[in-house]
Design a protein around this motif. Structure first.
Motif, PDB file in Angstrom:
ATOM      1  N   ARG A 130     -20.021  -2.632 -13.720  1.00  0.00           N
ATOM      2  CA  ARG A 130     -19.128  -2.611 -12.554  1.00  0.00           C
ATOM      3  C   ARG A 130     -17.688  -2.601 -13.073  1.00  0.00           C
ATOM      4  O   ARG A 130     -17.219  -3.570 -13.644  1.00  0.00           O
ATOM      5  CB  ARG A 130     -19.373  -3.830 -11.673  1.00  0.00           C
ATOM      6  N   THR A 131     -17.006  -1.460 -12.869  1.00  0.00           N
ATOM      7  CA  THR A 131     -15.682  -1.260 -13.454  1.00  0.00           C
ATOM      8  C   THR A 131     -14.629  -1.108 -12.367  1.00  0.00           C
ATOM      9  O   THR A 131     -14.790  -0.290 -11.453  1.00  0.00           O
ATOM     10  CB  THR A 131     -15.677   0.011 -14.339  1.00  0.00           C
ATOM     11  N   LYS A 132     -13.543  -1.872 -12.482  1.00  0.00           N
ATOM     12  CA  LYS A 132     -12.458  -1.732 -11.520  1.00  0.00           C
ATOM     13  C   LYS A 132     -11.694  -0.447 -11.826  1.00  0.00           C
ATOM     14  O   LYS A 132     -11.260  -0.213 -12.947  1.00  0.00           O
ATOM     15  CB  LYS A 132     -11.493  -2.919 -11.591  1.00  0.00           C
ATOM     16  N   VAL A 133     -11.511   0.403 -10.798  1.00  0.00           N
ATOM     17  CA  VAL A 133     -10.807   1.667 -10.988  1.00  0.00           C
ATOM     18  C   VAL A 133      -9.493   1.721 -10.208  1.00  0.00           C
ATOM     19  O   VAL A 133      -8.669   2.599 -10.441  1.00  0.00           O
ATOM     20  CB  VAL A 133     -11.699   2.869 -10.598  1.00  0.00           C
ATOM     21  N   PHE A 134      -9.317   0.796  -9.261  1.00  0.00           N
ATOM     22  CA  PHE A 134      -8.046   0.746  -8.524  1.00  0.00           C
ATOM     23  C   PHE A 134      -7.784  -0.687  -8.101  1.00  0.00           C
ATOM     24  O   PHE A 134      -8.586  -1.308  -7.412  1.00  0.00           O
ATOM     25  CB  PHE A 134      -8.072   1.645  -7.289  1.00  0.00           C
ATOM     26  N   ASP A 135      -6.640  -1.221  -8.547  1.00  0.00           N
ATOM     27  CA  ASP A 135      -6.254  -2.603  -8.242  1.00  0.00           C
ATOM     28  C   ASP A 135      -5.423  -2.605  -6.959  1.00  0.00           C
ATOM     29  O   ASP A 135      -4.235  -2.274  -6.989  1.00  0.00           O
ATOM     30  CB  ASP A 135      -5.465  -3.188  -9.414  1.00  0.00           C
ATOM     31  N   PHE A 136      -6.037  -2.947  -5.851  1.00  0.00           N
ATOM     32  CA  PHE A 136      -5.332  -2.962  -4.571  1.00  0.00           C
ATOM     33  C   PHE A 136      -4.547  -4.256  -4.430  1.00  0.00           C
ATOM     34  O   PHE A 136      -5.091  -5.343  -4.543  1.00  0.00           O
ATOM     35  CB  PHE A 136      -6.331  -2.829  -3.416  1.00  0.00           C
ATOM     36  N   ASN A 137      -3.256  -4.121  -4.157  1.00  0.00           N
ATOM     37  CA  ASN A 137      -2.386  -5.276  -3.994  1.00  0.00           C
ATOM     38  C   ASN A 137      -1.558  -5.076  -2.732  1.00  0.00           C
ATOM     39  O   ASN A 137      -0.347  -4.911  -2.777  1.00  0.00           O
ATOM     40  CB  ASN A 137      -1.481  -5.443  -5.221  1.00  0.00           C
ATOM     41  N   GLY A 138      -2.253  -5.040  -1.599  1.00  0.00           N
ATOM     42  CA  GLY A 138      -1.590  -4.764  -0.337  1.00  0.00           C
ATOM     43  C   GLY A 138      -1.601  -5.952   0.587  1.00  0.00           C
ATOM     44  O   GLY A 138      -1.969  -7.064   0.200  1.00  0.00           O
ATOM     45  N   PRO A 139      -1.202  -5.735   1.843  1.00  0.00           N
ATOM     46  CA  PRO A 139      -1.154  -6.820   2.815  1.00  0.00           C
ATOM     47  C   PRO A 139      -2.521  -7.461   3.032  1.00  0.00           C
ATOM     48  O   PRO A 139      -3.555  -6.807   2.923  1.00  0.00           O
ATOM     49  CB  PRO A 139      -0.678  -6.125   4.096  1.00  0.00           C
ATOM     50  N   GLU A 140      -2.498  -8.738   3.365  1.00  0.00           N
ATOM     51  CA  GLU A 140      -3.729  -9.443   3.649  1.00  0.00           C
ATOM     52  C   GLU A 140      -4.383  -8.853   4.901  1.00  0.00           C
ATOM     53  O   GLU A 140      -3.705  -8.410   5.824  1.00  0.00           O
ATOM     54  CB  GLU A 140      -3.426 -10.928   3.870  1.00  0.00           C
ATOM     55  N   TYR A 141      -5.694  -8.852   4.903  1.00  0.00           N
ATOM     56  CA  TYR A 141      -6.498  -8.349   6.021  1.00  0.00           C
ATOM     57  C   TYR A 141      -6.468  -6.827   6.160  1.00  0.00           C
ATOM     58  O   TYR A 141      -6.928  -6.281   7.158  1.00  0.00           O
ATOM     59  CB  TYR A 141      -6.098  -8.993   7.351  1.00  0.00           C
ATOM     60  N   THR A 142      -5.895  -6.115   5.214  1.00  0.00           N
ATOM     61  CA  THR A 142      -6.021  -4.665   5.181  1.00  0.00           C
ATOM     62  C   THR A 142      -6.620  -4.273   3.841  1.00  0.00           C
ATOM     63  O   THR A 142      -6.463  -4.991   2.857  1.00  0.00           O
ATOM     64  CB  THR A 142      -4.676  -3.934   5.362  1.00  0.00           C
ATOM     65  N   ARG A 143      -7.281  -3.137   3.815  1.00  0.00           N
ATOM     66  CA  ARG A 143      -7.893  -2.684   2.567  1.00  0.00           C
ATOM     67  C   ARG A 143      -8.237  -1.213   2.707  1.00  0.00           C
ATOM     68  O   ARG A 143      -8.423  -0.699   3.811  1.00  0.00           O
ATOM     69  CB  ARG A 143      -9.154  -3.484   2.245  1.00  0.00           C
ATOM     70  N   PRO A 144      -8.317  -0.500   1.611  1.00  0.00           N
ATOM     71  CA  PRO A 144      -8.784   0.889   1.675  1.00  0.00           C
ATOM     72  C   PRO A 144     -10.281   0.917   1.945  1.00  0.00           C
ATOM     73  O   PRO A 144     -10.978  -0.090   1.750  1.00  0.00           O
ATOM     74  CB  PRO A 144      -8.460   1.428   0.280  1.00  0.00           C
ATOM     75  N   TYR A 145     -10.775   2.054   2.404  1.00  0.00           N
ATOM     76  CA  TYR A 145     -12.211   2.191   2.578  1.00  0.00           C
ATOM     77  C   TYR A 145     -12.647   3.575   2.116  1.00  0.00           C
ATOM     78  O   TYR A 145     -11.859   4.519   2.026  1.00  0.00           O
ATOM     79  CB  TYR A 145     -12.654   1.899   4.012  1.00  0.00           C
ATOM     80  N   PHE A 146     -13.920   3.684   1.836  1.00  0.00           N
ATOM     81  CA  PHE A 146     -14.498   4.874   1.225  1.00  0.00           C
ATOM     82  C   PHE A 146     -14.617   6.018   2.228  1.00  0.00           C
ATOM     83  O   PHE A 146     -15.058   5.823   3.360  1.00  0.00           O
ATOM     84  CB  PHE A 146     -15.880   4.512   0.667  1.00  0.00           C
ATOM     85  N   VAL A 147     -14.219   7.228   1.803  1.00  0.00           N
ATOM     86  CA  VAL A 147     -14.422   8.430   2.608  1.00  0.00           C
ATOM     87  C   VAL A 147     -15.515   9.295   1.980  1.00  0.00           C
ATOM     88  O   VAL A 147     -16.527   9.595   2.610  1.00  0.00           O
ATOM     89  CB  VAL A 147     -13.121   9.242   2.759  1.00  0.00           C
ATOM     90  N   THR A 148     -15.330   9.707   0.724  1.00  0.00           N
ATOM     91  CA  THR A 148     -16.349  10.510   0.054  1.00  0.00           C
ATOM     92  C   THR A 148     -16.091  10.557  -1.452  1.00  0.00           C
ATOM     93  O   THR A 148     -14.969  10.326  -1.917  1.00  0.00           O
ATOM     94  CB  THR A 148     -16.362  11.954   0.604  1.00  0.00           C
ATOM     95  N   TRP A 149     -17.149  10.820  -2.196  1.00  0.00           N
ATOM     96  CA  TRP A 149     -17.021  11.240  -3.581  1.00  0.00           C
ATOM     97  C   TRP A 149     -16.627  12.716  -3.609  1.00  0.00           C
ATOM     98  O   TRP A 149     -16.913  13.463  -2.673  1.00  0.00           O
ATOM     99  CB  TRP A 149     -18.347  11.094  -4.320  1.00  0.00           C
TER     100      TRP A 149
END
Length: 233
Positions: free
Chosen positions: A149-168
Motif C-alpha cells: 500500500r503506497t501513498k501516491v498523493f498527500d492530501f493536505n486540504g480543509p477538514e471534512y473535504t477530500r478527493p474521490y476516485f473517478v477512474t483509472w
C-alpha cells in the motif's frame, strides 16, 4: 516618525502572519490542488479526457493539459459521457422524465440522439494492472498492489473535504480524481500530480481514452446503445 512607521509595519506584518497561520490551521492549506496542467502541461500523461465544463459543454482535453476544446453544448444536465472509439463520443442527458443519449462523431460533427432505457455503469476501482485506489481518513491517496500500500498523493486540504476516485486511465498508469469541482490526475507511482480542470461540472462524469488501450470507465458501451436515431442534431 520613521521609527513609528517602522514599528507599525512590523505590527501589521506580524498580524498578517498570524492571520495566515490561523487560515492554514483552519483549512489545512489554502489550496490543496496540484499545479494546473493548463499552465504547466505534462506531456507524459497519455490520452484524452472528456468532461463537462461549467457552462454544460462537453469538453475534450488532452490529459497532458496541452489543449482542450468544447465539442458539444447540449444545454441540459449531462449525467454520463463516454468515448466509444477514437472518433466518436456519447453523452447522456436527463430530460423531463426520461434519458436520451447522443452519439457525436468528432471528425464530421454528425450527432444523433436516441432514447436511453439502460443503466449507467459505475467506475471500477481496480486498474487493468490489478491495482486499486484507497484513501486514508485525511483524504490522502494510496495505490494498493497485493499486500503493498503506497501513498501516491498527500492530501493536505480543509477538514471534512477530500478527493474521490473517478477512474483509472485505460493503461492503468494514472488516476483521475475529483475534488470540489476540480479534476486531478495523479500517476500510479506518485511522481506526477496535476489539475486538469478547475471548474468541472459534475466532476465525477468523465471518460479517458488512450490509443491502443480504449477507454475507461465503461459508463456507456457501444453494444448497449440503442440502434437508430430518433432525431439528428
Amino acid at each position: 516618525m520613521r521609527n513609528r512607521l517602522y514599528a507599525a509595519a512590523v505590527v501589521l506584518g506580524l498580524a498578517a502572519v498570524a492571520v495566515l497561520a490561523v487560515l492554514l490551521v483552519w483549512t489545512g492549506r489554502l489550496d490543496p490542488s496540484p499545479p494546473s496542467l493548463a499552465k504547466e502541461p505534462v506531456p507524459s500523461i497519455p490520452g484524452e479526457i472528456l468532461y463537462v465544463g461549467p457552462d454544460g459543454c462537453v469538453v475534450r482535453a488532452r490529459a497532458s493539459g496541452e489543449r482542450r476544446e468544447a465539442v458539444a453544448c447540449p444545454g441540459t444536465d449531462v449525467v454520463g459521457l463516454s468515448w466509444l472509439d477514437a472518433e466518436t463520443v456519447a453523452y447522456l442527458e436527463a430530460g423531463s422524465g426520461h434519458l436520451v443519449v447522443t452519439r457525436l462523431n468528432l471528425r464530421t460533427g454528425e450527432a444523433t440522439t436516441t432514447p436511453w432505457a439502460s443503466h449507467v455503469q459505475r467506475s471500477n476501482p481496480v486498474s487493468v494492472r490489478g491495482q486499486r485506489v484507497d484513501f486514508d481518513e485525511e483524504g490522502s491517496v494510496y495505490v494498493v498492489d497485493g499486500t503493498a500500500r503506497t501513498k501516491v498523493f498527500d492530501f493536505n486540504g480543509p477538514e471534512y473535504t477530500r478527493p474521490y476516485f473517478v477512474t483509472w486511465s485505460p493503461d492503468g498508469g494514472w488516476i483521475l480524481l475529483a475534488y470540489e469541482g476540480e479534476l486531478w490526475i495523479v500517476s500510479g507511482d506518485g511522481s506526477v500530480a496535476g489539475t486538469l480542470a478547475k471548474t468541472a461540472r459534475g466532476s465525477a462524469v468523465a471518460s479517458w481514452w488512450i490509443d491502443g488501450y480504449g477507454y475507461l470507465p465503461e459508463l456507456l458501451q457501444q453494444g448497449s446503445l440503442p440502434a437508430g436515431p430518433v432525431a439528428p442534431r
